[in-house]
Design an enzyme around this catalytic site. Structure first.
Site, mmCIF file in Angstrom:
data_model
loop_
_atom_site.group_PDB
_atom_site.id
_atom_site.type_symbol
_atom_site.label_atom_id
_atom_site.label_comp_id
_atom_site.label_asym_id
_atom_site.label_seq_id
_atom_site.Cartn_x
_atom_site.Cartn_y
_atom_site.Cartn_z
ATOM 1 C CE LYS A 14 -2.132 -1.240 3.850
ATOM 2 N NZ LYS A 14 -1.613 -2.625 4.090
ATOM 3 N NE ARG A 89 -5.440 -1.774 9.262
ATOM 4 C CZ ARG A 89 -4.366 -1.304 8.653
ATOM 5 N NH1 ARG A 89 -4.380 -0.134 8.091
ATOM 6 N NH2 ARG A 89 -3.285 -2.033 8.592
ATOM 7 N NE ARG A 128 7.820 -2.678 6.837
ATOM 8 C CZ ARG A 128 6.512 -2.483 6.719
ATOM 9 N NH1 ARG A 128 6.042 -1.803 5.693
ATOM 10 N NH2 ARG A 128 5.691 -2.967 7.614
ATOM 11 N NE ARG A 134 5.325 -0.702 10.401
ATOM 12 C CZ ARG A 134 4.336 -0.690 9.514
ATOM 13 N NH1 ARG A 134 4.472 0.027 8.388
ATOM 14 N NH2 ARG A 134 3.235 -1.359 9.711
ATOM 15 N NE ARG A 145 1.407 -5.505 10.860
ATOM 16 C CZ ARG A 145 2.568 -5.295 10.233
ATOM 17 N NH1 ARG A 145 3.684 -5.859 10.685
ATOM 18 N NH2 ARG A 145 2.611 -4.522 9.178
#
Ligand code: AP5
Ligand code: MG
Length: 189
Positions: A14, A89, A128, A134, A145
């Site tokens: 995204k 969401r 990542r 994060r 998630r």
């Protein structure tokens, strides 16, 4: 004016695709995840509360995010349009967004759902996580998630399918290949 939602599971691309869309179509990028991470970095009360959800892989409460998003949309009321990344969401967020836009004589043109295989999502996010910093880029939270996406967010696709605005995009392949697929949809307006 072009108003687009880009949605899909964690790691589907995204943010990556939004950056390219913004460049070509001159839209304002509104990522609720980025807005929340900004609050976390500035150590605000809102950020502290948000991180207690984010670091566990849960969604923050609808009321918190709807307020943040409404303010961000109103701050850019006269632009060329917006790309909403990671919002709505939940079905409740989708309903709130539609009501809010209707009250401002605006509407969503396309709901892009970026579809990527689960194995590839996990591999992208773990990679990542080596550098992102994060709090949610670790295997345990990534799995959570993905579960939350299936249970809470996938139903939003049905909501937009019923409005005829859902466009499924194959999110496997190179970043440029995926961008070409998105461009074909956006240029059809
Ligand atoms: P959010 O920030 O929205 O995170 P996410 O949905 O988990 O998605 P990501 O940002 O991790 O992935 P992405 O799809 O943007 O992919 P990217 O382009 O980065 O939300 C985080 C949290 O905030 C939520 O869990 C929740 O707690 C909270 N939150 C946010 N919005 C909320 C809302 N509306 N309501 C309630 N809570 C909310 O790509 C991923 C990686 O893959 C990158 O490293 C990238 O370089 C790489 N990559 C991209 N494309 C490709 C490709 N084609 N091939 C190979 N690698 C690729
Ligand atoms: Mg993102």
């Amino acid at each position: 004016m072009l108003n687009v939602i880009i949605c899909g599971a964690p790691g589907c691309g995204k943010g990556t695709q939004s950056a390219m869309i913004v460049e070509r179509y001159n839209l304002k990028h509104l990522s609720t995840g980025d807005l929340l991470r900004h609050e976390i970095e500035s150590n605000s009360e809102l950020g502290k509360e948000a991180d207690s959800y984010i670091s566990k892989g849960n969604l923050v409460p609808d009321s918190m995010i709807i307020d943040i998003l409404t303010q961000a949309i109103d701050a850019d009321a006269n632009g060329n349009g917006i790309i909403l990344d990671g919002f709505p969401r939940t079905v409740a967020q989708a309903e709130a967004l539609e009501n809010m836009l209707a009250g401002r004589n605006k509407q969503i043109d396309f709901f892009l759902s970026i579809e990527v295989e689960k194995r590839e999502l996990i591999s992208r996010l773990l990679k990542r996580g080596e550098t992102s910093g994060r709090s949610d880029d670790n295997l345990e939270t990534i799995k959570k998630r993905l579960d939350v996406y299936e249970s809470k967010t996938a139903p939003v696709n049905m909501f937009y399918q019923n409005t005829g605005k859902l466009k499924k995009i194959n999110g496997m392949g190179t970043i440029d290949e995926i961008f070409a697929r998105i461009g074909a949809v956006l240029d059809s307006k």
